[in-house]
Design a protein around this motif. Structure first.
Motif, PDB file in Angstrom:
ATOM      1  N   CYS A 149     -47.915 -60.687  72.389  1.00  0.00           N
ATOM      2  CA  CYS A 149     -46.962 -59.830  72.377  1.00  0.00           C
ATOM      3  C   CYS A 149     -45.545 -60.302  71.795  1.00  0.00           C
ATOM      4  O   CYS A 149     -45.195 -59.789  70.722  1.00  0.00           O
ATOM      5  CB  CYS A 149     -46.656 -59.064  73.652  1.00  0.00           C
ATOM      6  N   ARG A 150     -45.412 -61.621  72.122  1.00  0.00           N
ATOM      7  CA  ARG A 150     -44.156 -62.252  71.473  1.00  0.00           C
ATOM      8  C   ARG A 150     -44.683 -62.464  70.152  1.00  0.00           C
ATOM      9  O   ARG A 150     -43.469 -62.476  69.409  1.00  0.00           O
ATOM     10  CB  ARG A 150     -44.240 -63.451  72.107  1.00  0.00           C
ATOM     11  N   ARG A 151     -45.738 -62.922  69.839  1.00  0.00           N
ATOM     12  CA  ARG A 151     -46.197 -63.444  68.410  1.00  0.00           C
ATOM     13  C   ARG A 151     -45.746 -62.035  67.491  1.00  0.00           C
ATOM     14  O   ARG A 151     -45.434 -61.963  66.296  1.00  0.00           O
ATOM     15  CB  ARG A 151     -47.513 -63.769  68.182  1.00  0.00           C
ATOM     16  N   LEU A 152     -46.364 -60.767  68.162  1.00  0.00           N
ATOM     17  CA  LEU A 152     -46.087 -59.578  67.240  1.00  0.00           C
ATOM     18  C   LEU A 152     -44.878 -59.299  67.137  1.00  0.00           C
ATOM     19  O   LEU A 152     -44.172 -58.848  66.097  1.00  0.00           O
ATOM     20  CB  LEU A 152     -46.922 -58.562  67.998  1.00  0.00           C
ATOM     21  N   GLU A 153     -44.115 -59.435  68.036  1.00  0.00           N
ATOM     22  CA  GLU A 153     -42.685 -59.167  68.089  1.00  0.00           C
ATOM     23  C   GLU A 153     -41.887 -60.022  67.037  1.00  0.00           C
ATOM     24  O   GLU A 153     -40.966 -59.558  66.116  1.00  0.00           O
ATOM     25  CB  GLU A 153     -41.993 -59.375  69.394  1.00  0.00           C
ATOM     26  N   GLN A 154     -42.344 -61.375  67.051  1.00  0.00           N
ATOM     27  CA  GLN A 154     -41.651 -62.258  66.044  1.00  0.00           C
ATOM     28  C   GLN A 154     -42.066 -61.778  64.478  1.00  0.00           C
ATOM     29  O   GLN A 154     -41.475 -61.936  63.744  1.00  0.00           O
ATOM     30  CB  GLN A 154     -42.218 -63.634  66.361  1.00  0.00           C
ATOM     31  N   GLN A 155     -43.442 -61.447  64.470  1.00  0.00           N
ATOM     32  CA  GLN A 155     -44.024 -60.902  63.201  1.00  0.00           C
ATOM     33  C   GLN A 155     -43.049 -59.745  62.852  1.00  0.00           C
ATOM     34  O   GLN A 155     -42.831 -59.756  61.633  1.00  0.00           O
ATOM     35  CB  GLN A 155     -45.464 -60.611  63.324  1.00  0.00           C
ATOM     36  N   VAL A 156     -42.910 -58.635  63.528  1.00  0.00           N
ATOM     37  CA  VAL A 156     -42.304 -57.577  63.137  1.00  0.00           C
ATOM     38  C   VAL A 156     -40.867 -57.962  62.820  1.00  0.00           C
ATOM     39  O   VAL A 156     -40.289 -57.437  61.618  1.00  0.00           O
ATOM     40  CB  VAL A 156     -41.966 -56.548  64.444  1.00  0.00           C
ATOM     41  N   GLU A 157     -40.179 -58.949  63.434  1.00  0.00           N
ATOM     42  CA  GLU A 157     -38.787 -59.472  63.083  1.00  0.00           C
ATOM     43  C   GLU A 157     -38.979 -60.306  61.772  1.00  0.00           C
ATOM     44  O   GLU A 157     -37.868 -59.981  60.814  1.00  0.00           O
ATOM     45  CB  GLU A 157     -38.403 -60.268  64.218  1.00  0.00           C
TER      46      GLU A 157
END
Length: 539
Positions: A149-157
């Motif tokens: 989830c954190r990785r996906l959040e970073q990718q979105v950012e």
């Protein structure tokens, strides 16, 4: 000889068990002898004569190998007359097996209840351990889910930042370019252009270097450093060309991977790779395991298959030599090319297949070193090659060859005389020499067009020449532009850049065109990301 029946008759004349009397109060219920007392009484008698055994004399306590207890005189007589078997378990025995037990009394403890409790305790322990393992696995899955989830959040950012950067870069590029550069248009408005379809983050460490496409498995492979301490070294990450999802990682080399190649004719899943660990590897993408290793004399910078003989491949080394291997001979090289040539590393290898229907018929190997390019013409007899130096000068970074049109592309770094990247498209030529021997000929090349790239190239990035997706007979050139953080696309009928694919995450290291399900795409690779562009034809 006295028979066992006499022994039994002797036992019948004796009282087998001593009865134990107890005083029972009048009016009270009769009490029973405990089981322990009965077992204790039974454990003091010989099972043959039913007499109490002694601790000395002829009827002393003895045993057989099987462990059963008897009076010594009784068991010796039994073995004499009953064929040498234990009276209780019929195990084979002889007189020499009789052993005297030095004990005054034998008493056994009933552990059946204790054993049952211990078994239940062990079962409970196993169930508890299993529950703990399941709980640990659940905690690990939760940790991985949170990390994802954190990785996906970073990718979105990151995507938001990329969109923001695109909005700022596009006006700046339009203002900074002049003349012809201001008029960049999509490739031939009536034909089509490349459109960004997806960006895939391969790794966070910035260790991606090269990519290749396996047509038989519809899979892109990207080299990267291992992220697991269990499998140190370098390998490839597989990306499914159907849904563009990263699937599995295959560990291959212990050092940086410099080149990847697949056999063009067989269509199998065997990947050839060369690395700085002085190894050339054959890896199966089905099992994700190395099937064969080949040791070289120097770090391997490039590799390619022999298109005329799919059993052979070449490995270009850092000392300027090219090792030729046959996959049927796993112990040694079958030829070593360019031994007397320049010692600069072999940055790129391309094999030109023989074709009797074209103007340039011979087949052979293009060897691109950092300071020169040579063509090793393959001869019919054995593994013999004739060397021809090609008139292509510069600091070479990459070679590419398009087999249908038989056109080659050489990319050179900027120099003091030419402070910009050059992409020279050439075709091979062949002319007979002035010697009387008519079989002697000279192979050379002719530069058809030269394309100007950016003003800097710190990385040895690779370029490609490939067929136009919408029109047969036309070629496209794709190459990274490090100065402008983009990929330049040329139509070979014109020397001006026709289209630019913005790469905001860093310089482009490799490009790879491929076709799947009749859809043409172009993959571009930076040190961290893979970007996929689809060809969109104009109506």
């Amino acid at each position: 000889m006295e028979t066992m029946s006499n022994g039994l008759q002797r036992g019948s004349r004796m009282t087998p068990l001593k009865q134990k009397t107890t005083n029972v109060p009048q009016g009270s219920p009769p009490s029973k002898l405990s089981k322990d007392e009965d077992d204790s009484e039974d454990g003091q008698h010989c099972p043959i004569c039913f007499e109490v055994w002694t601790d000395s004399g002829g009827h002393r306590l003895s045993s057989l190998k099987c462990g059963h207890l008897f009076g010594q005189s009784c068991i010796e007589k039994w073995l004499k007359g009953q064929g040498g078997k234990c009276p209780q378990c019929n195990a084979k025995a002889k007189k020499a097996d009789v052993r005297v037990i030095y004990a005054k009394a034998i008493k056994t403890i009933d552990r059946s209840e204790m054993d049952r409790i211990e078994n239940e305790l062990e079962k409970e322990r196993k169930e508890r351990k299993k529950a703990e393992m399941e709980a640990a696995e659940a905690r690990m899955q939760r940790t991985m889910a949170v990390s994802e989830c954190r990785r996906l959040e970073q990718q979105v950012e990151q995507h938001k930042q990329q969109m923001k950067a695109l909005r700022t870069i596009q006006p700046a590029m339009q203002c900074s370019q002049s003349g012809a550069m201001n008029t960049l248009q999509p490739l031939s408005q009536d034909r089509g252009q490349y459109v960004l379809e997806k960006t895939i983050k391969i790794c966070d460490t910035g260790t991606c270097r090269v990519l290749a496409y396996c047509d038989s498995m519809a899979t892109l492979v990207v080299s990267q450093r291992s992220v697991s301490s269990l499998f140190p070294g370098y390998g490839v990450r597989k990306i499914n060309a159907i849904d563009f999802k990263t699937t599995q990682y295959a560990a291959v080399h212990m050092d940086i991977i410099r080149d990847l190649a697949f056999r063009p004719s067989t269509g199998d899943s065997i990947m050839l790779s060369g690395g700085l660990d002085k190894k050339a590897m054959l890896t199966s993408l089905i099992s994700n395991s190395v099937v064969q290793k080949y040791t070289c004399t120097a770090p391997v910078w490039s590799c390619t298959w022999n298109s005329d003989n799919d059993q052979c491949f070449y490995a270009g080394q850092a000392n300027g030599t090219v090792a030729m291997f046959d996959i049927r001979n796993t112990s040694e090289t079958i030829a070593l090319l360019n031994q007397g040539g320049a010692k600069s590393p072999v940055a790129s290898l391309q094999y030109i297949p023989a074709d009797s229907q074209t103007e340039f018929r011979p087949g052979g190997l293009l060897v691109g070193q950092l300071n020169k390019i040579s063509f090793f013409e393959a001869k019919a007899a054995g593994n013999n090659y004739q060397v021809h130096c090609l008139p292509l000068n510069g600091l070479l970074t990459a070679l590419s060859f398009e087999p249908v049109s038989r056109q080659g592309l050489a990319t050179f770094r900027p120099t003091s005389q030419k402070p910009y990247v050059q992409h020279q498209m050439f075709s091979m030529t062949k002319a007979y020499g002035t010697t009387p021997n008519q079989n002697t000929c000279v192979c050379s090349c002719e530069v058809k067009k030269s394309f100007r790239g950016g003003n800097s190239m710190k990385m040895l990035s690779r370029s490609t020449v490939h067929q136009h997706p919408s029109e047969d007979g036309r070629l496209l050139i794709a190459a990274g532009n490090e100065a402008n953080s983009c990929v330049d696309i040329w139509d070979t009928q014109d020397t001006q850049v026709k289209h630019r694919l913005l790469e905001v995450s860093g310089p482009t290291l490799d490009v790879c065109p491929f076709t799947f399900n009749q859809k043409h795409r172009l993959a571009t690779l930076t040190d961290r990301n893979l970007r996929l562009y689809k060809w969109q034809a104009n109506n």
